[in-house]
Structures are given as C-alpha cells and as structure tokens.
Scaffold this active site. Structure first.
Site, PDB file in Angstrom:
ATOM      1  N   GLU A 130      -4.232   8.230   7.057  1.00  0.00           N
ATOM      2  CA  GLU A 130      -5.228   7.333   6.469  1.00  0.00           C
ATOM      3  C   GLU A 130      -5.585   6.204   7.439  1.00  0.00           C
ATOM      4  O   GLU A 130      -6.749   5.845   7.609  1.00  0.00           O
ATOM      5  CB  GLU A 130      -4.701   6.764   5.156  1.00  0.00           C
ATOM      6  CG  GLU A 130      -5.686   5.891   4.412  1.00  0.00           C
ATOM      7  CD  GLU A 130      -5.118   5.351   3.111  1.00  0.00           C
ATOM      8  OE1 GLU A 130      -5.856   4.632   2.405  1.00  0.00           O
ATOM      9  OE2 GLU A 130      -3.945   5.648   2.788  1.00  0.00           O
ATOM     10  N   GLU A 135       2.029   1.808  -3.485  1.00  0.00           N
ATOM     11  CA  GLU A 135       0.942   2.351  -4.310  1.00  0.00           C
ATOM     12  C   GLU A 135       0.896   3.878  -4.204  1.00  0.00           C
ATOM     13  O   GLU A 135       0.762   4.589  -5.204  1.00  0.00           O
ATOM     14  CB  GLU A 135      -0.391   1.743  -3.880  1.00  0.00           C
ATOM     15  CG  GLU A 135      -1.608   2.346  -4.569  1.00  0.00           C
ATOM     16  CD  GLU A 135      -2.760   2.575  -3.625  1.00  0.00           C
ATOM     17  OE1 GLU A 135      -3.231   3.734  -3.508  1.00  0.00           O
ATOM     18  OE2 GLU A 135      -3.214   1.600  -2.981  1.00  0.00           O
ATOM     19  N   HIS A 136       1.009   4.408  -2.988  1.00  0.00           N
ATOM     20  CA  HIS A 136       1.019   5.850  -2.790  1.00  0.00           C
ATOM     21  C   HIS A 136       2.201   6.500  -3.502  1.00  0.00           C
ATOM     22  O   HIS A 136       2.072   7.546  -4.151  1.00  0.00           O
ATOM     23  CB  HIS A 136       1.104   6.171  -1.294  1.00  0.00           C
ATOM     24  CG  HIS A 136      -0.214   6.141  -0.594  1.00  0.00           C
ATOM     25  ND1 HIS A 136      -0.770   7.248  -0.010  1.00  0.00           N
ATOM     26  CD2 HIS A 136      -1.100   5.130  -0.385  1.00  0.00           C
ATOM     27  CE1 HIS A 136      -1.932   6.932   0.537  1.00  0.00           C
ATOM     28  NE2 HIS A 136      -2.146   5.648   0.325  1.00  0.00           N
ATOM     29  N   HIS A 138       0.827  -1.197   0.000  1.00  0.00           N
ATOM     30  CA  HIS A 138       0.000   0.000   0.000  1.00  0.00           C
ATOM     31  C   HIS A 138       0.869   1.257   0.000  1.00  0.00           C
ATOM     32  O   HIS A 138       0.551   2.252  -0.675  1.00  0.00           O
ATOM     33  CB  HIS A 138      -0.920  -0.032   1.224  1.00  0.00           C
ATOM     34  CG  HIS A 138      -1.789   1.159   1.366  1.00  0.00           C
ATOM     35  ND1 HIS A 138      -1.763   1.975   2.470  1.00  0.00           N
ATOM     36  CD2 HIS A 138      -2.726   1.687   0.543  1.00  0.00           C
ATOM     37  CE1 HIS A 138      -2.630   2.951   2.320  1.00  0.00           C
ATOM     38  NE2 HIS A 138      -3.234   2.806   1.169  1.00  0.00           N
TER      39      HIS A 138
END
Length: 450
Positions: free
Chosen positions: A148, A71-72, A68
C-alpha cells in the site's frame, strides 16, 4: 432548529429534532461509551461507524504507522469469526464495510439495509473489542501495508501532499504520513501494536454513530449486549475520554521549498500555509475562500490556469482542519516545464484576493454552490454518520443543515478578504514532484532538491 447542539461529555442523554424532520439522540453510558443516532425519515438503509479518537499523531510511544497497521489487523479475525466470516457477513446481504485511519481518529464503518443493522453492530463490535492480532496475520498484513505504501509512493499527488504537510507542520506529529514509512512498518512489532490496541480501544474512548433507518433505544441495547458478550468491561464506570485541546499550535514560521525528482510525464505542484483549527469560527469563511479560488469550474484558479492558459487539467484550492492546527493550500498538475509558471500564477491569483477581495457575484455564486453541496451530501446516510462522529469526537457540537446554512450566510466579502490576508501573513511552503529542475520553485523561493 437554529442553533448548534452542544455535546458536553457529562450529560448522559440528549435528544433533539433537527432539520428535515430528522431526529438526533445521544447516550453516554456509565462506562464512558457514547452512542449517537440520527433517524432519517424515509431512509431504507443505515450507516454505522465505530470511532476511536486515536490517529497517526498519537504514535510517539510506538512505531509510526501502528494506528493504520492496527486498522488492517482488526479485519483479520476474532475468537468467534475468521477474516472470511467478517467479509461474508456483509457480502451475503449486499452491505459495505471498510475502515479509515486519519491523523486524529480511526473509524470502522458499514452500510446495510435497515433489516441488517443488528448484524452490522454485532460484527463491528466483535472486531473492535476482540481482535486476535494473530502473529501469523501480523506478518502477512505487514506485507500488504508495504504494498500500500509503495502504491502511494507511485502517486505523485499523494507524495506531494505528504511532503507539504511535513513542510507546514514541521516536526509535529501532524506532519507525519498516516501510514508510516516502509522502515517504521518493517520495525513495528506485534507487542507494540497490541499495546496500542489495549491503550485506546476501550469503552471510554469508543464512539458509535448510526444514521438512517435506526431506532436509538434498540441500537443501544444491541450494542451493549454485543460488547458485553465479547468481554468488554462495561460494568466499570468511567467518564468519556476528554476531547483534544483546541489551543492552536505554534507551527514553524519558516517557508520550506522542496523539489522531489520523479520520472513522470506530469508534475504536481502544491503551495500551502498554516490554516484553521476544527473549532475556528472562520471555517465557513475558509470554505468560501477555497471555493472562490479553486472549488469548481467557475473558480479563479480553474478559469485562469486551465481555461485561459491551458496549463493544467487539475487545479484546486483546499483546506484541512485538525483540533489544534490546519492547512490552507493550492495545487495543480502540469507539465514539468510549466511548474514555475503555474506556481507563480497561483500566487498572483491568491494575492489578487488578498489585495482586492472577491466580487459580490462570486460570493453569491459560491454560497449557492456550498449550500447546494451541503444539502446534497445529506442525501447519503454515510455523510450523516460521519457528521455525527466528527461532531462528537472533534468539535463537541452538532451542526445540522439549517445551522450550517445560517453560518454560511454570515460570510461576507470583507471576512473572506480578511482571512486571505491572514493566510498571506503566514509562511508559504511549496513542493513539486516530477521531472522538474531544481529551480522549478524559484517563484516561491529557493528549492531543496531531494
């Protein structure tokens, strides 16, 4: 068409006319890169997806949450484009772009007008193949991800579903949160994430899918030109990365009950048990079962818990399928003092299906619901693009609308009851989140306070 289209990894070209006059093509490049397109008659837009078959379950060698995190970072710039350049490229044409990390894949996607497809392919190819993973941006994005995670931690539904996955999957990586934990994200190093990037972001892992107004041959040429320009070694011949094993995991057979105390006005209660894999032939039956139980306003859970008793606003049943494991569950949001009652009623409703099955009218109504929803979803090129990616990465077969409807039509009342009985034989785990007592889950077993 009337049958699914097999997608063997050693067949370089596949082409077929599918339902509604659409046309499917797949090319396997000698480098192992796979490109799938679905031309849709009358479409004026195209959805593009760059898929990498790596997810949160693949992080044993790196800090949890690295997939993840990566991905950012791919949105933060390449040698030829800044993060602002990437954003402007889509904003100036009214396009959409984003990414998602799941437990078994990562996808970078965009939706644009047909005239902007080349741009979308070029930008996404640049991001996937040439990300800088800039050290300064790494630390900035670490803070963004921590925010997040904090936001998700404030959402009782997110918390409940994360914990029920852990309860059902046990110590297996499928039970881990996709985004990692604050501790694992704080501990992640750029070197770890860079190694993760180098290991999985390669031609033999990449799957690119396009659906809508798309010319397959042109898309393939545009993609190959872009990847070669950005330095990927497409001249090296390699077989596509093999798909994951579909042999079902041996999941824990113990029930887990957990109460998570939070100062909330509403509590979330989730019950779940091991479900089906992505290739299980009973997936259509599972769709009928979850819809009868809690898939709409006429479902049993909605009618009994919300309409008759007024115990919840949101109540539903659901299923998630992975390559070698799955989960079947029921969930509701209710007042803290009603958690035990709602948990008991959900079990009673499910046991009614186990013991008595469903009615003929329920089956007919549910088949109509699912058939209509399946057809309506395909009005969206995003749904078609995702279907291509999941077919290639996970199941190894493409199922168009006609074949999906045919499979639904094979579901019987007996098969639904058999599947319910199968789920009833598994360990039932429960999670409650909110201002609830330690005894809130007594109707499903002893609870563990946290």
């Amino acid at each position: 068409m009337s049958d699914a289209i097999d997608l063997p990894l050693d067949v370089p070209e596949i082409a077929s006319t599918i339902s509604q006059g659409a046309h499917l093509r797949r090319t396997v490049h000698p480098s192992g890169l796979r490109i799938l397109t679905e031309w849709v008659p009358g479409a004026a837009s195209t959805s593009v997806g760059f898929w990498v078959p790596v997810g949160s379950r693949d992080e044993d060698a790196v800090a949890y949450g690295s997939t993840h995190f990566l991905e950012h970072l791919l949105f933060k710039g390449t040698p030829g484009r800044s993060a602002m350049d990437i954003a402007v490229a889509f904003d100036r044409v009214g396009g959409e772009h984003n990414a998602l990390t799941a437990k078994e894949h990562t996808c970078y996607y965009a939706k644009v007008q047909d005239r902007d497809v080349d741009m979308a392919i070029d930008v996404l190819a640049d991001m996937v193949s040439s990300s800088l993973l800039d050290p300064g941006e790494f630390d900035v994005e670490r803070r963004v991800i921590l925010e997040e995670l904090a936001m998700a931690e404030d959402d009782a539904t997110d918390v409940a579903h994360e914990h029920i996955a852990q309860a059902v999957m046990g110590e297996h990586p499928l039970g881990r949160p996709i985004g990692g934990s604050p501790e694992s994200i704080e501990a992640a190093s750029r070197d770890q994430v860079l190694a993760h990037y180098a290991r999985y972001y390669r031609p033999d892992h990449l799957v690119v899918t396009l659906a809508g107004a798309v010319d397959h041959d042109h898309a393939v040429r545009t993609l190959l030109d872009a990847l070669e320009r950005y330095g990927w070694p497409l001249e090296r011949q390699d077989a596509p990365a093999p798909r994951r094993s579909t042999t079902a995991l041996g999941l824990p057979q113990e029930s887990t009950k957990k109460v998570i105390h939070r100062p909330l006005e509403q509590s979330i209660v989730v019950l779940a048990t091991p479900g089906l894999t992505q290739t299980d032939e009973r997936r259509s039956t599972a769709a009928v079962l979850t819809t009868v139980l809690g898939g709409g306003m006429s479902s049993r859970l909605f009618q009994e818990i919300r309409e008759k008793r007024g115990l919840a606003y949101s109540v539903y049943a659901y299923a998630s399928h992975h390559s070698d494991a799955g989960l079947f569950g029921m969930a509701a949001g209710t007042s803290p003092e009603q958690v035990d009652t709602v948990a008991r009623v959900m079990q009673e409703i499910f046991q009614d299906v186990v013991a008595e099955g469903i009615t003929r009218e329920e089956l007919e109504r549910t088949l109509g619901n699912l058939q209509g929803a399946s057809s309506l979803a395909l009005e969206n090129t995003d749904s078609r693009m995702v279907r291509l990616g999941r077919s290639e990465i996970h199941t190894g077969e493409f199922v168009d609308r006609d074949e999906a409807l045919r499979r639904l039509g094979l579901v019987t009342r007996e098969s639904v009851q058999d599947l319910a009985q199968h789920f009833a034989e598994g360990p039932l785990s429960a999670v409650a989140v909110g201002s609830v007592s330690d005894t809130a889950l007594d109707s499903v077993g002893s609870a563990v306070a946290d």
